[in-house]
Motif scaffolding. Structure first.
Motif, PDB file in Angstrom:
ATOM      1  N   GLU A 179       0.968  -1.138   0.041  1.00 13.85           N
ATOM      2  CA  GLU A 179       0.116  -0.448  -0.584  1.00 13.85           C
ATOM      3  C   GLU A 179       0.567   1.359  -0.122  1.00 13.85           C
ATOM      4  OE1 GLU A 179      -3.065   0.387  -0.423  1.00 13.85           O
ATOM      5  OE2 GLU A 179      -4.161  -1.808   0.459  1.00 13.85           O
ATOM      6  N   VAL A 361      -5.923  -5.544  -5.991  1.00 12.97           N
ATOM      7  CA  VAL A 361      -5.491  -4.218  -6.300  1.00 12.97           C
ATOM      8  C   VAL A 361      -4.733  -3.750  -4.889  1.00 12.97           C
ATOM      9  CG1 VAL A 361      -5.699  -1.026  -6.563  1.00 12.97           C
ATOM     10  CG2 VAL A 361      -8.091  -3.507  -7.052  1.00 12.97           C
ATOM     11  N   ASN A 363      -2.652  -1.790  -4.449  1.00 14.54           N
ATOM     12  CA  ASN A 363      -2.484  -0.585  -3.979  1.00 14.54           C
ATOM     13  C   ASN A 363      -3.386   0.511  -2.975  1.00 14.54           C
ATOM     14  OD1 ASN A 363      -3.257   0.531  -6.005  1.00 14.54           O
ATOM     15  ND2 ASN A 363      -1.270   2.246  -6.578  1.00 14.54           N
ATOM     16  N   LEU A 364      -4.430   0.031  -2.678  1.00 18.34           N
ATOM     17  CA  LEU A 364      -6.078   0.029  -2.501  1.00 18.34           C
ATOM     18  C   LEU A 364      -5.730   1.164  -1.651  1.00 18.34           C
ATOM     19  CD1 LEU A 364      -9.132  -0.652  -3.603  1.00 18.34           C
ATOM     20  CD2 LEU A 364      -9.190  -1.960  -2.342  1.00 18.34           C
ATOM     21  N   ILE A 367      -5.103   4.482  -2.556  1.00 15.74           N
ATOM     22  CA  ILE A 367      -6.026   5.504  -3.287  1.00 15.74           C
ATOM     23  C   ILE A 367      -6.841   5.731  -2.690  1.00 15.74           C
ATOM     24  CG2 ILE A 367      -7.668   4.449  -5.238  1.00 15.74           C
ATOM     25  CD1 ILE A 367      -5.643   2.289  -6.080  1.00 15.74           C
ATOM     26  N   SER A 402      -7.148  -6.637   0.193  1.00 16.68           N
ATOM     27  CA  SER A 402      -7.126  -6.092  -1.720  1.00 16.68           C
ATOM     28  C   SER A 402      -7.142  -7.209  -2.357  1.00 16.68           C
ATOM     29  CB  SER A 402      -5.961  -5.377  -1.387  1.00 16.68           C
ATOM     30  OG  SER A 402      -4.879  -6.347  -0.767  1.00 16.68           O
ATOM     31  N   GLU A 428      -9.719   0.322 -13.765  1.00 14.94           N
ATOM     32  CA  GLU A 428      -8.758   1.471 -14.367  1.00 14.94           C
ATOM     33  C   GLU A 428      -9.695   3.026 -15.013  1.00 14.94           C
ATOM     34  OE1 GLU A 428      -4.684  -1.601 -15.075  1.00 14.94           O
ATOM     35  OE2 GLU A 428      -6.411  -0.740 -16.250  1.00 14.94           O
ATOM     36  N   LEU A 431     -10.700   4.671 -11.800  1.00 21.41           N
ATOM     37  CA  LEU A 431      -9.828   5.537 -10.715  1.00 21.41           C
ATOM     38  C   LEU A 431      -8.938   6.277 -11.458  1.00 21.41           C
ATOM     39  CD1 LEU A 431      -8.750   2.054  -9.231  1.00 21.41           C
ATOM     40  CD2 LEU A 431     -10.158   4.232  -8.022  1.00 21.41           C
ATOM     41  N   LEU A 435      -7.647   9.507  -9.754  1.00 20.97           N
ATOM     42  CA  LEU A 435      -6.230  10.310  -9.260  1.00 20.97           C
ATOM     43  C   LEU A 435      -5.885  11.064  -9.867  1.00 20.97           C
ATOM     44  CD1 LEU A 435      -5.515   6.013  -8.792  1.00 20.97           C
ATOM     45  CD2 LEU A 435      -5.792   7.648  -6.875  1.00 20.97           C
ATOM     46  N   PRO A 444      -3.375   2.782 -10.271  1.00 26.45           N
ATOM     47  CA  PRO A 444      -3.322   1.452  -9.480  1.00 26.45           C
ATOM     48  C   PRO A 444      -2.758   0.200 -10.049  1.00 26.45           C
ATOM     49  CG  PRO A 444      -5.247   2.644 -10.928  1.00 26.45           C
ATOM     50  CD  PRO A 444      -3.934   2.889 -11.490  1.00 26.45           C
ATOM     51  N   GLN A 445      -2.490   0.038  -8.656  1.00 28.93           N
ATOM     52  CA  GLN A 445      -1.763  -1.528  -8.943  1.00 28.93           C
ATOM     53  C   GLN A 445      -2.396  -2.508  -9.323  1.00 28.93           C
ATOM     54  OE1 GLN A 445       1.647  -1.381  -6.201  1.00 28.93           O
ATOM     55  NE2 GLN A 445       2.357   0.876  -7.025  1.00 28.93           N
ATOM     56  N   ILE A 446      -3.243  -3.025 -10.509  1.00 27.34           N
ATOM     57  CA  ILE A 446      -3.910  -3.923 -10.509  1.00 27.34           C
ATOM     58  C   ILE A 446      -3.554  -5.216 -10.954  1.00 27.34           C
ATOM     59  CG2 ILE A 446      -6.716  -4.925 -11.125  1.00 27.34           C
ATOM     60  CD1 ILE A 446      -6.990  -2.441 -11.453  1.00 27.34           C
TER      61      ILE A 446
END
Lengths: 463, 441
Positions: A179, A361, A363-364, A367, A402, A428, A431, A435, A444-446
């Motif tokens: 995160e 995700v 880094n939820l 975010i 996450s 994506e 977000l 962002l 977002p790192q999905i």
């Protein structure tokens, strides 16, 4: 300043003065809830219950108690490392002034923390770790503890969990790092039992045939003049080496004979071999596993990031899983696994294909932190995207805050991939504009993956 | 045009010369061929092969019973493959063994101090359970040492010794084991070793024919006469108790012939099974072939004439069949090898002007004898079509066997007789050769 001194040593007389008031209480009369009224706690480390007392303070539901400055009193070196790590420092004289400034700094930082009610235990533990690191301005350091099943312990983090859930500490630290709230630095790599995650394992050489550890190793002897080559024991007659083939005495290594290799002998099945297998035997659960199948885990030291500091102060930790459960019919992971097993059997029988999709995700929290007050609105949109992609027969479960699991019934992996891509793309799209308006440059790192239902395993959710 | 006319003129003269010479003169000039070569390698071989064929018909039932016994008892068979730097061949060997109809196999690879990728390849095969054991000596000890090490760690009641660069017909192992159940006096069975790469070069094609003549036919004839004295190291099966009795392999070169003689000396029979087919890679150029054959020929002197000279004398363990076998070997491979020099001098002294007619007819006679032997090969071969492709090379065989091989052999014999060159052969580690030379073995 009011200091609570927990000791049963009546001979210890520490005078109060106008800068602080010292209240002494024996350990058996301590009530953790009442600690809130004091500015600082000093625990007599010579007392055998000292660790339990400090631990119970750190485990308190109330941040005001759990984050209270706690110091240890001892005139000698404190050998209990865990106790040291749970405390904020040590004093070796009856004079508490030396630690007062430190305690004041902790108290000052604790006073900056905003009131926040975490939605679940996981969030609560995460926030507690962040707040502890922030108010102490310290790193979270692993400590070797031979009696602890993982070998390394993070004492403060561990104090937040019950003994049977302690591996969750590691998972939570990984999440906090993902995160962006903590920054981890490599410290060591450990190998854990793949069944119970214990590090207390015996690495041993075993027979490739019967798996017994009852082995011995011998030199191999090559007799030059007749070519006979075998274990040394076949040549040994008392002090002499005599060739079993030609009965000659071997007198001189390099001239009459050589020792070109060694060989293992299994005393359980009499098998001979040169390369034994190496297995790990777990002392905790008696699991036997090849070395390459143990779980490799990196132990790190952690320091709080600026985002982590913000999170610690404002407590803006948001449980998307909790939120999702109010919008969708979330299935508990255990029930989800049962359905997966059932589906495997059904597919075998009716020759159908079903798939499990994984959606993470990583880094939820970051975010939601960046998005701030719009987080509820955004979570609702995200829930809607997921809901729209699922049919009534599909199931969704939450692995952790996450990571989400989707079971697509009677859907080949190819089709499930299409649905999953739709979810990913839509999230994506949702977000990224939000962002970018926050002014921070991160995306977002999905991560997604689709597996045929038969291949689903927690160890393999991502390739 | 002139050349063609000249050739016809020569041919006419050649035919006229031999027509007018008469049978007695032809016999006088070619007595060597008629008395030794034709009788031994054409007529005698053909006769024995006929006996073998007839015998096979009568033994068919017994053979089937032996096969049933083998399959019923299903003994563990240890396949041992000693070698150095054979990494590139190991996978083919193992794949070929995995295809065998006989399944109760224990495959042991013995790495004699390889410095190529053999360890990595073998360890991978071990992990995949394609081989049973991988044994490695970090220090090279020689082939005998590696074979003995493998044998000591083997558990099978039969040991099949193979070369790492060999591959096998699917029923090769089954077929090589059956003779043990035909006759309990059989201690060793030789496989039928053929050349895998006959199309690669003229050199390998000639060796392919040579192997068919000397192994497929030659050893079958010796086996039928119970005089077989060599079991190929490339593919030979042993009773484990018999190897134990003879103490395993002694240091080479020529250790395969040596152990076969040792087995004969303890009164066990040495047998050849033509249906147990194994393929090996032959040297593809004449330079490499010379190296190999010098080694083989030197070992003849070292082992047959020196180490095992006792078989020529009436000692306690005297066996007529072994004596006969050695004598035949000695006469045909050693004495007659020098006799051709005498023959050549005889012709040059007594028929100096007619040499130009003698050598072409000599060549023709040897070619014809090769053709007859080749017909026998085709008769008994299980791959007639493949063998037939070698037929054109028969024209070169008199040159290959009569001149090239004979010259190499003679040179090797002289080297070994005068200088004991085999002890300097790097095929064995120096420490081993040094010790063998000290002990005179």
């Amino acid at each position: 300043m009011e200091i609570l001194f927990i000791t049963d040593d009546n001979s210890l007389k520490i005078p109060s003065d106008d800068r602080y008031k010292l209240v002494t209480t024996p350990p058996d009369q301590i009530e953790v809830e009442k600690i809130e009224g004091y500015d600082m706690v000093v625990v007599d480390a010579r007392n055998p219950e000292a660790q339990q007392i400090v631990k119970s303070i750190r485990q308190s539901q109330s941040d005001a108690i759990a984050l209270k400055p706690v110091f240890l009193f001892s005139t000698e070196e404190i050998k209990d490392m865990k106790l040291q790590c749970l405390s904020d420092g040590k004093t070796d004289s009856g004079e508490p002034l030396r630690i007062v400034s430190h305690a004041n700094e902790i108290s000052r930082l604790v006073s900056t923390l905003k009131e926040f009610k975490p939605e679940n235990f996981e969030i609560s533990a995460m926030l507690r770790i962040l707040r502890f690191l922030y108010t102490r301005s310290i790193q979270l350091k692993p400590m070797i503890l031979p009696t602890y099943r993982y070998g390394y312990i993070y004492p403060f983090a561990a104090s937040q969990f019950s003994d049977d859930e302690d591996f969750r500490i590691y998972e939570i630290l990984v999440r906090l790092e993902q995160e962006g709230l903590l920054m981890g630095n490599f410290y060591d790599r450990i190998h854990l039992c793949n069944r119970c995650r214990s590090a207390f394992m015996n690495f041993r050489e075993i027979c490739p045939s019967c798996k017994s550890a009852n082995l011995s190793v011998e030199n191999v002897i090559h007799h030059f003049s007749c070519g006979y080559t075998s274990e040394e024991s076949k040549f040994t007659h008392g002090e002499q080496l005599i060739c079993p083939k030609c009965n000659k005495i071997l007198k001189h290594i390099g001239m009459d004979y050589e020792k070109p290799s060694t060989i293992f002998i299994c005393h359980s099945c009499n098998e001979t071999f040169q390369e034994p297998l190496v297995e790990c035997f777990c002392f905790y659960c008696t699991n036997r596993t090849p070395v390459d199948e143990t779980v490799s885990w990196d132990i790190k030291t952690y320091e709080i990031t600026p985002a982590g500091v913000n999170c610690a102060i404002h407590g803006i930790m948001f449980s998307f899983a909790e939120f999702l459960s109010s919008q969708l019919d979330l299935v508990e992971y255990n029930d989800f696994k049962k359905m997966v097993d059932l589906e495997i059997e059904r597919n075998k029988r009716y020759k159908r294909e079903s798939s499990v999709a994984v959606f993470q995700v990583s880094n939820l929290q970051q975010i939601f932190f960046e998005i701030g007050e719009k987080k509820n609105e955004l979570a609702l949109e995200m829930a809607k995207i997921i809901k729209d992609a699922l049919r009534k027969t599909d199931l969704i479960s939450v692995l952790n805050e996450s990571t989400f699991l989707l079971l697509f019934l009677e859907t080949p992996a190819k089709n499930a991939q299409i649905a999953l891509s739709r979810i990913k793309n839509n999230i994506e799209k949702l977000l990224i504009p939000n962002l970018s308006t926050s002014g921070k440059k991160f995306i977002p790192q999905i991560t997604t993956n689709v597996l045929p239902v038969e291949e689903f395993s927690l160890n393999k959710i991502f390739p | 045009m002139d050349n063609i006319l000249e050739f016809f003129e020569h041919t006419k003269n050649f035919i006229f010369f031999w027509k007018t010479a008469g049978m007695l003169k032809i016999f006088r000039i070619f007595w060597f061929f008629f008395v030794f070569e034709m009788v031994r390698y054409v007529l005698f071989d053909l006769f024995v092969i006929c006996i073998y064929k007839v015998k096979s018909v009568f033994l068919r039932k017994k053979y089937q019973t032996a096969r049933q016994m083998l399959l019923k008892q299903n003994p563990l068979v240890s396949v041992i493959a000693p070698g150095k730097n054979e990494g590139k061949h190991i996978s083919a060997l193992v794949n070929s063994l995995a295809e065998q109809t006989y399944k109760n196999l224990e495959i042991i690879i013995i790495d004699d101090g390889s410095d190529d990728d053999t360890p990595q390849i073998c360890r991978a095969l071990l992990r995949e359970r394609k081989i049973t054991k991988y044994l490695r000596n970090d220090i090279r000890g020689g082939k005998a040492s590696a074979a003995n090490f493998g044998f000591q760690q083997a558990k099978g009641s039969f040991i099949v010794h193979v070369d790492a660069d060999c591959s096998f017909d699917r029923d090769a192992i089954e077929n090589i084991l059956i003779p043990f159940f035909l006759d309990s006096r059989i201690g060793v069975v030789s496989g039928n070793v053929k050349v895998r790469n006959p199309t690669e070069s003229v050199c390998s094609a000639l060796q392919a024919i040579e192997y068919l003549k000397t192994v497929t036919v030659g050893r079958l004839v010796s086996s039928t006469l119970k005089t077989l004295r060599i079991v190929s190291g490339a593919f030979g099966a042993f009773r484990a108790d018999v190897i134990n009795r003879v103490g395993g392999w002694d240091i080479g070169p020529g250790l395969d012939g040596d152990i076969s003689v040792k087995v004969r000396k303890v009164n066990f029979a040495v047998y050849m099974e033509p249906k147990a087919v194994c393929y090996t890679s032959a040297p593809e150029d004449f330079k490499s072939l010379i190296k190999q054959r010098l080694r083989w020929s030197r070992s003849f002197v070292r082992f047959r004439l020196r180490k095992h000279k006792d078989v020529f004398f009436p000692t306690a363990n005297f066996r007529f069949s072994t004596f006969f076998s050695f004598m035949e070997n000695f006469v045909y491979n050693f004495l007659l090898d020098f006799k051709w020099i005498v023959y050549f001098i005889d012709i040059m002294i007594h028929f100096p002007t007619t040499a130009k007619y003698i050598f072409p007819l000599n060549y023709f006679l040897y070619t014809m004898s090769n053709v007859v032997q080749f017909i026998v090969i085709i008769w008994i071969s299980e791959r007639k079509k493949d063998e037939l492709k070698l037929a054109p090379y028969l024209l070169l065989m008199p040159l290959y066997v009569g001149i090239y091989m004979r010259a190499v052999r003679t040179y090797a014999y002289i080297q070994e007789l005068l200088f004991k060159t085999s002890y300097k052969d790097p095929w064995n580690p120096r420490k081993v050769s040094k010790k063998a030379e000290e002990l005179g073995i």
